[in-house]
Design a protein around this motif. Structure first.
Motif, PDB file in Angstrom:
ATOM      1  N   VAL A 173      45.810  39.804  37.705  1.00  0.00           N
ATOM      2  CA  VAL A 173      45.080  39.828  36.438  1.00  0.00           C
ATOM      3  C   VAL A 173      45.776  38.868  35.490  1.00  0.00           C
ATOM      4  CG1 VAL A 173      44.328  41.263  34.515  1.00  0.00           C
ATOM      5  CG2 VAL A 173      44.379  42.215  36.829  1.00  0.00           C
ATOM      6  N   ARG A 174      44.964  37.983  34.856  1.00  0.00           N
ATOM      7  CA  ARG A 174      45.532  36.948  33.995  1.00  0.00           C
ATOM      8  C   ARG A 174      45.133  37.154  32.538  1.00  0.00           C
ATOM      9  NH1 ARG A 174      43.529  31.565  36.602  1.00  0.00           N
ATOM     10  NH2 ARG A 174      41.598  32.705  36.412  1.00  0.00           N
ATOM     11  N   ALA A 175      46.031  36.791  31.655  1.00  0.00           N
ATOM     12  CA  ALA A 175      45.768  36.786  30.216  1.00  0.00           C
ATOM     13  C   ALA A 175      44.880  35.587  29.895  1.00  0.00           C
ATOM     14  CB  ALA A 175      47.084  36.692  29.440  1.00  0.00           C
ATOM     15  N   PRO A 176      44.241  35.574  28.725  1.00  0.00           N
ATOM     16  CA  PRO A 176      43.401  34.430  28.360  1.00  0.00           C
ATOM     17  C   PRO A 176      44.122  33.085  28.425  1.00  0.00           C
ATOM     18  CG  PRO A 176      43.000  36.228  26.859  1.00  0.00           C
ATOM     19  CD  PRO A 176      44.155  36.635  27.731  1.00  0.00           C
ATOM     20  N   ASP A 177      45.436  33.077  28.234  1.00  0.00           N
ATOM     21  CA  ASP A 177      46.172  31.815  28.311  1.00  0.00           C
ATOM     22  C   ASP A 177      46.546  31.435  29.748  1.00  0.00           C
ATOM     23  OD1 ASP A 177      48.242  33.541  28.949  1.00  0.00           O
ATOM     24  OD2 ASP A 177      49.480  33.034  27.220  1.00  0.00           O
ATOM     25  N   GLY A 178      46.142  32.270  30.735  1.00  0.00           N
ATOM     26  CA  GLY A 178      46.371  31.953  32.139  1.00  0.00           C
ATOM     27  C   GLY A 178      47.601  32.583  32.756  1.00  0.00           C
ATOM     28  N   ARG A 179      48.494  33.158  31.944  1.00  0.00           N
ATOM     29  CA  ARG A 179      49.704  33.747  32.534  1.00  0.00           C
ATOM     30  C   ARG A 179      49.371  35.079  33.205  1.00  0.00           C
ATOM     31  NH1 ARG A 179      51.432  37.870  29.309  1.00  0.00           N
ATOM     32  NH2 ARG A 179      50.485  37.659  27.266  1.00  0.00           N
ATOM     33  N   ALA A 180      50.098  35.394  34.260  1.00  0.00           N
ATOM     34  CA  ALA A 180      49.863  36.627  35.007  1.00  0.00           C
ATOM     35  C   ALA A 180      50.302  37.834  34.190  1.00  0.00           C
ATOM     36  CB  ALA A 180      50.625  36.586  36.322  1.00  0.00           C
ATOM     37  N   MET A 181      49.434  38.852  34.137  1.00  0.00           N
ATOM     38  CA  MET A 181      49.752  40.092  33.424  1.00  0.00           C
ATOM     39  C   MET A 181      50.167  41.200  34.384  1.00  0.00           C
ATOM     40  SD  MET A 181      46.712  40.052  30.561  1.00  0.00           S
ATOM     41  CE  MET A 181      46.693  41.798  30.500  1.00  0.00           C
ATOM     42  N   GLY A 182      49.761  41.090  35.614  1.00  0.00           N
ATOM     43  CA  GLY A 182      50.100  42.096  36.610  1.00  0.00           C
ATOM     44  C   GLY A 182      49.354  41.824  37.900  1.00  0.00           C
ATOM     45  N   GLU A 183      49.816  42.455  38.976  1.00  0.00           N
ATOM     46  CA  GLU A 183      49.217  42.217  40.284  1.00  0.00           C
ATOM     47  C   GLU A 183      48.757  43.524  40.894  1.00  0.00           C
ATOM     48  OE1 GLU A 183      50.857  40.869  44.579  1.00  0.00           O
ATOM     49  OE2 GLU A 183      51.259  39.473  42.923  1.00  0.00           O
ATOM     50  N   GLY A 184      47.533  43.508  41.398  1.00  0.00           N
ATOM     51  CA  GLY A 184      46.967  44.659  42.088  1.00  0.00           C
ATOM     52  C   GLY A 184      46.666  44.302  43.525  1.00  0.00           C
TER      53      GLY A 184
ATOM     54  N   ARG B   9      37.299  48.024  53.943  1.00  0.00           N
ATOM     55  CA  ARG B   9      37.238  48.672  55.260  1.00  0.00           C
ATOM     56  C   ARG B   9      35.979  49.533  55.315  1.00  0.00           C
ATOM     57  NH1 ARG B   9      43.244  49.590  55.212  1.00  0.00           N
ATOM     58  NH2 ARG B   9      43.975  47.886  56.488  1.00  0.00           N
ATOM     59  N   ASP B  10      35.236  49.406  56.388  1.00  0.00           N
ATOM     60  CA  ASP B  10      34.054  50.237  56.627  1.00  0.00           C
ATOM     61  C   ASP B  10      33.077  50.219  55.452  1.00  0.00           C
ATOM     62  OD1 ASP B  10      35.158  51.006  59.118  1.00  0.00           O
ATOM     63  OD2 ASP B  10      36.292  52.612  58.158  1.00  0.00           O
ATOM     64  N   GLY B  11      32.848  49.057  54.869  1.00  0.00           N
ATOM     65  CA  GLY B  11      31.879  48.935  53.786  1.00  0.00           C
ATOM     66  C   GLY B  11      32.344  49.459  52.443  1.00  0.00           C
ATOM     67  N   ARG B  12      33.584  49.833  52.344  1.00  0.00           N
ATOM     68  CA  ARG B  12      34.154  50.320  51.086  1.00  0.00           C
ATOM     69  C   ARG B  12      35.340  49.447  50.700  1.00  0.00           C
ATOM     70  NH1 ARG B  12      32.390  55.333  49.593  1.00  0.00           N
ATOM     71  NH2 ARG B  12      31.306  56.511  51.197  1.00  0.00           N
ATOM     72  N   MET B  13      35.576  49.360  49.411  1.00  0.00           N
ATOM     73  CA  MET B  13      36.728  48.605  48.925  1.00  0.00           C
ATOM     74  C   MET B  13      37.647  49.551  48.158  1.00  0.00           C
ATOM     75  SD  MET B  13      37.196  45.508  46.110  1.00  0.00           S
ATOM     76  CE  MET B  13      35.633  44.820  46.480  1.00  0.00           C
ATOM     77  N   MET B  14      38.912  49.455  48.443  1.00  0.00           N
ATOM     78  CA  MET B  14      39.922  50.116  47.622  1.00  0.00           C
ATOM     79  C   MET B  14      40.495  49.030  46.723  1.00  0.00           C
ATOM     80  SD  MET B  14      39.955  53.298  48.130  1.00  0.00           S
ATOM     81  CE  MET B  14      41.377  53.724  47.177  1.00  0.00           C
ATOM     82  N   LEU B  15      40.380  49.256  45.427  1.00  0.00           N
ATOM     83  CA  LEU B  15      40.820  48.276  44.444  1.00  0.00           C
ATOM     84  C   LEU B  15      41.841  48.935  43.542  1.00  0.00           C
ATOM     85  CD1 LEU B  15      40.397  45.443  43.160  1.00  0.00           C
ATOM     86  CD2 LEU B  15      38.585  46.477  41.781  1.00  0.00           C
ATOM     87  N   LEU B  16      43.022  48.380  43.483  1.00  0.00           N
ATOM     88  CA  LEU B  16      44.090  48.871  42.623  1.00  0.00           C
ATOM     89  C   LEU B  16      44.419  47.761  41.638  1.00  0.00           C
ATOM     90  CD1 LEU B  16      46.387  50.832  41.859  1.00  0.00           C
ATOM     91  CD2 LEU B  16      47.766  49.719  43.600  1.00  0.00           C
ATOM     92  N   LEU B  17      44.238  48.054  40.355  1.00  0.00           N
ATOM     93  CA  LEU B  17      44.516  47.059  39.322  1.00  0.00           C
ATOM     94  C   LEU B  17      45.567  47.585  38.364  1.00  0.00           C
ATOM     95  CD1 LEU B  17      40.906  45.838  38.515  1.00  0.00           C
ATOM     96  CD2 LEU B  17      42.663  44.633  39.795  1.00  0.00           C
ATOM     97  N   PRO B  18      46.497  46.731  37.937  1.00  0.00           N
ATOM     98  CA  PRO B  18      47.547  47.168  37.021  1.00  0.00           C
ATOM     99  C   PRO B  18      46.956  47.639  35.694  1.00  0.00           C
ATOM    100  CG  PRO B  18      47.518  44.775  37.206  1.00  0.00           C
ATOM    101  CD  PRO B  18      46.548  45.301  38.208  1.00  0.00           C
ATOM    102  N   GLY B  19      47.392  48.812  35.253  1.00  0.00           N
ATOM    103  CA  GLY B  19      46.936  49.365  33.981  1.00  0.00           C
ATOM    104  C   GLY B  19      45.570  50.000  34.038  1.00  0.00           C
ATOM    105  N   ILE B  20      44.867  49.858  35.160  1.00  0.00           N
ATOM    106  CA  ILE B  20      43.522  50.420  35.296  1.00  0.00           C
ATOM    107  C   ILE B  20      43.494  51.494  36.372  1.00  0.00           C
ATOM    108  CG2 ILE B  20      41.108  49.877  35.794  1.00  0.00           C
ATOM    109  CD1 ILE B  20      41.604  47.112  34.681  1.00  0.00           C
ATOM    110  N   GLY B  21      44.340  51.374  37.368  1.00  0.00           N
ATOM    111  CA  GLY B  21      44.432  52.383  38.411  1.00  0.00           C
ATOM    112  C   GLY B  21      43.702  52.011  39.683  1.00  0.00           C
ATOM    113  N   SER B  22      43.517  53.026  40.529  1.00  0.00           N
ATOM    114  CA  SER B  22      42.929  52.851  41.842  1.00  0.00           C
ATOM    115  C   SER B  22      41.453  53.257  41.808  1.00  0.00           C
ATOM    116  CB  SER B  22      43.691  53.726  42.842  1.00  0.00           C
ATOM    117  OG  SER B  22      43.160  53.566  44.126  1.00  0.00           O
ATOM    118  N   HIS B  23      40.608  52.485  42.501  1.00  0.00           N
ATOM    119  CA  HIS B  23      39.167  52.733  42.485  1.00  0.00           C
ATOM    120  C   HIS B  23      38.604  52.529  43.880  1.00  0.00           C
ATOM    121  CE1 HIS B  23      39.229  52.651  38.092  1.00  0.00           C
ATOM    122  NE2 HIS B  23      40.153  51.713  38.263  1.00  0.00           N
ATOM    123  N   GLU B  24      37.743  53.475  44.318  1.00  0.00           N
ATOM    124  CA  GLU B  24      37.049  53.332  45.599  1.00  0.00           C
ATOM    125  C   GLU B  24      35.623  52.881  45.286  1.00  0.00           C
ATOM    126  OE1 GLU B  24      35.606  55.852  49.475  1.00  0.00           O
ATOM    127  OE2 GLU B  24      37.270  56.616  48.293  1.00  0.00           O
TER     128      GLU B  24
END
Length: 121
Positions: free
Chosen positions: A86-97, A102-117
């Protein structure tokens, strides 16, 4: 001098052709598109693009209930999945998820937002 100019033009043309193919190879096409997260209190639509993610709460019919919130992101291959930076408007990295499909589903983990199926819509 003319030969040097022709060589430079040839190199620039080669780079112009190579750059889009390199970008395409680094774009996680299996992640791109519209995904939905269904929850107890409602659903959220996730639109994943090559350089951003738009997150929108939706009603039972799939209509937006608010303006989408956008995150600028950069994807990087990481093991069996993808690192999502995840990048800030100036392009610097704010965090990595992380994102894995798998099987038509995505597990998405984003910094500060949490885990989402997510399910592909």
């Amino acid at each position: 001098m003319r030969n040097v100019l022709l060589l430079c033009w040839g190199l620039m043309a080669g780079l112009a052709v190579a750059a889009p193919s390199a970008l395409a190879a680094d774009t996680p096409m299996q992640l791109m598109g519209r995904w939905v997260e269904r929850g107890i209190s409602g659903s959220i639509r996730w639109d994943l693009g090559p350089d951003s993610i738009a997150v929108t709460p939706i009603d039972a019919q799939g209509r937006p209930m608010a303006e989408p919130q956008r995150l600028d992101v950069l994807y990087q291959r990481s093991g069996d999945g993808w690192a999502v930076v995840v990048r800030a408007p100036d392009g610097r990295a704010m965090g990595e998820g992380r994102a894995e499909v798998r099987d038509g589903r995505m597990m998405l983990l984003l910094p500060g937002i949490g885990s989402h199926e997510l399910q592909r819509q």
